[in-house]
Design an enzyme around this catalytic site. Structure first.
Site, PDB file in Angstrom:
ATOM      1  N   ALA A 186       6.550  12.285  19.942  1.00 30.97           N
ATOM      2  CA  ALA A 186       7.123  13.088  18.761  1.00 30.97           C
ATOM      3  C   ALA A 186       8.617  12.909  18.264  1.00 30.97           C
ATOM      4  O   ALA A 186       9.295  12.553  19.050  1.00 30.97           O
ATOM      5  CB  ALA A 186       7.080  14.508  19.207  1.00 30.97           C
ATOM      6  N   ALA A 187       8.618  12.694  17.032  1.00 29.30           N
ATOM      7  CA  ALA A 187       9.937  12.444  16.581  1.00 29.30           C
ATOM      8  C   ALA A 187      11.001  13.372  16.742  1.00 29.30           C
ATOM      9  O   ALA A 187      12.029  13.073  17.206  1.00 29.30           O
ATOM     10  CB  ALA A 187       9.835  12.381  15.110  1.00 29.30           C
ATOM     11  N   CYS A 188      10.896  14.732  17.016  1.00 21.50           N
ATOM     12  CA  CYS A 188      11.674  15.781  17.171  1.00 21.50           C
ATOM     13  C   CYS A 188      12.339  15.484  18.725  1.00 21.50           C
ATOM     14  O   CYS A 188      13.267  15.830  19.176  1.00 21.50           O
ATOM     15  CB  CYS A 188      10.935  16.926  17.098  1.00 21.50           C
ATOM     16  SG  CYS A 188       9.232  17.267  17.818  1.00 21.50           S
ATOM     17  N   HIS A 189      11.446  14.894  19.334  1.00 25.64           N
ATOM     18  CA  HIS A 189      11.970  14.495  20.959  1.00 25.64           C
ATOM     19  C   HIS A 189      12.870  13.428  20.839  1.00 25.64           C
ATOM     20  O   HIS A 189      14.313  13.479  21.505  1.00 25.64           O
ATOM     21  CB  HIS A 189      10.993  14.378  21.933  1.00 25.64           C
ATOM     22  CG  HIS A 189      10.244  15.219  22.208  1.00 25.64           C
ATOM     23  ND1 HIS A 189      10.977  16.564  22.928  1.00 25.64           N
ATOM     24  CD2 HIS A 189       8.881  15.905  21.606  1.00 25.64           C
ATOM     25  CE1 HIS A 189       9.923  17.426  23.032  1.00 25.64           C
ATOM     26  NE2 HIS A 189       8.800  17.005  22.355  1.00 25.64           N
TER      27      HIS A 189
END
Ligand code: PLP
Length: 433
Positions: free
Chosen positions: A367-370
């Site tokens: 996931a990009a947010c990670h």
């Protein structure tokens, strides 16, 4: 700054699950609305009324996209707000019902409201639930994924239901693996099972599904559904579908003020972005099958080329697909491949090392947010919790890259990307960390 900016034409963009570029039609609609629909939509002036009309049209397109009633769409700032609002609504509903039934003296003996969700939801669902649990305000069951299917087992959901279950939330498809969950079937059984207890509300996070599969809120048997614009070529706002908000389904306001959105969400409407969201929905309404077919063709080409390039020859690095049915359209999103690259001796390079060696291909290690939490992506040393929950072994999870193709992906992109990936993996295998 100029060096940091690159247009979609300069890269091979395989990170469409993180965010999609704006469709040109959406850009045009937003630009036009910025200029022509600047007036406050609550103003009785001619230009205020024109802005209001555009908002009405946008709401209609979004409602049509998910087969909802026009009045059941509430605009939000995005998926995070929509998901948090659902959790808040269900919990608040439970406590207000209980306070009608139980005297203040006996309130301590009331069981905590119970939420059922999956282990692999986006953080925007998991975190607000965990926070309530930590604060002693709710209890929760997190359903594990069956590694054989990449999905959850309906019976596991039914098994944990209890009288105080107030919310069941199951994502429609997973942002990392692309797994599609049988939400319609799950929610139908949940509704039937929970009838004897009273109200249990059903929610699905459809952030990754809109524009990739046909969505019908009535068939899905849900009370709430999360919509996120920047996952389907729209702007970075969202919406929440609520089945008869305030009547059948609770939706206590989070913001108070000017009573916009019929009092559910105060604050002057962001007309240009709402218009953009409507334009993105219109494109889905008109072209969904075209988009699906194109993305699936591109994904299959990518899959086959990866197998061809990496799996022929035992000396070479290999690929491992994390979803058991990666090429099956009814079980896995038409655009998503979650793939681990390794060499036969399991040399210790991670997905980050591969990503750092890519010059033109844009993808992410989960996931990009990670990834964003680490300024230097080579610092990613913890495997994705989603992949671990899916039964993926840690050394495979650490080598996993998510490749999500889009409407704009071409066969030439794929040919070039696979060659680049091969040399990036070979370089990473040689250098080791
Ligand atoms: C499944 C899912 N739900 C919710 C969100 C949150 O959306 P946003 O960050 O736009 O609020 C995302 C974004 O990645 C997502 O993939």
């Amino acid at each position: 700054m100029a060096n940091l900016m690159s247009s979609i034409a300069d890269v091979i963009y395989f990170d469409n699950n993180a965010t999609t570029p704006l469709a040109p039609e959406v850009c045009h609609a937003i630009n036009t609305a910025c200029v022509n629909a600047f007036a406050n939509p609550s103003s009785a002036s001619v230009i205020g009324k024109a802005a209001k009309k555009l908002i009405i049209e946008s709401r209609s397109e979004i409602a049509q996209m998910i087969n909802a009633d026009f009045t059941d769409i509430i605009f939000t700032s995005g998926g995070t707000e929509s998901n948090n609002w659902v959790v808040y609504s269900a919990i608040k509903y439970y406590y207000s019902k209980m306070s009608e039934k139980v005297s203040p003296n006996d309130f301590k003996s009331v069981p905590l409201p119970h939420i059922v969700t999956t282990e692999v939801e986006h953080d925007a669902m998991i975190e607000p639930i965990q926070k309530l649990v930590e604060e002693g305000k709710a209890q929760a069951s997190f359903i594990a994924v069956d590694p054989k299917t990449g999905s959850i087992d309906l019976e596991d959901v039914l098994r944990v239901l209890k009288e105080e279950t107030v919310l069941v939330s199951v994502m429609l498809s997973n942002n990392e693996t692309g797994a599609i969950f049988p939400v319609a079937e799950i929610m139908q059984r949940v509704k039937a099972a929970s009838k004897e207890y009273g109200n249990c509300f059903c929610h699905t996070d459809a952030a990754q599904s809109i524009g990739k599969m046909k969505i019908d809120v009535k068939k899905l048997n849900v009370d709430y559904l999360t919509i996120v614009g920047h996952k389907f070529y729209g702007p970075r706002i969202g919406a929440l579908y609520v089945n008869k908000p305030g009547e059948k389904t609770p939706l206590p306001p989070l913001f108070f003020g000017g009573n916009q959105e019929r009092g559910f969400r105060s604050g002057t409407e962001n007309t240009p972005m709402i218009v953009g969201l409507g334009a993105a929905a219109r494109l889905v309404n008109e072209n969904l099958e075209l988009y699906r077919n194109h993305m699936y063709q591109m994904k299959m080409l990518l899959h086959d080329k990866l197998v061809e390039m990496f799996e022929t020859g035992s000396e070479r690095p290999c690929v491992f697909f994390n979803h058991p049915n990666v090429t099956d359209q009814s079980n896995c999103l038409v655009n998503t491949i979650s793939v681990a690259f390794y060499d036969p001796e399991w040399k210790s390079f991670t997905a980050s090392a591969v990503l750092n060696n890519l010059s033109k291909v844009v993808a992410s290690a989960g996931a990009a947010c990670h990834s964003q939490q680490h300024n230097d992506s080579s610092a990613v040393t913890t495997p994705s919790r989603v992949l671990i929950s899916c039964g993926v072994e840690e050394h495979i999870a650490l080598r996993t890259i998510r490749l999500s193709v889009g409407r704009q992906t071409t066969a030439a992109d794929i040919e070039e990307a696979v060659v680049q990936l091969y040399s990036a993996v070979s370089m990473a295998a040689q250098t080791k960390i």
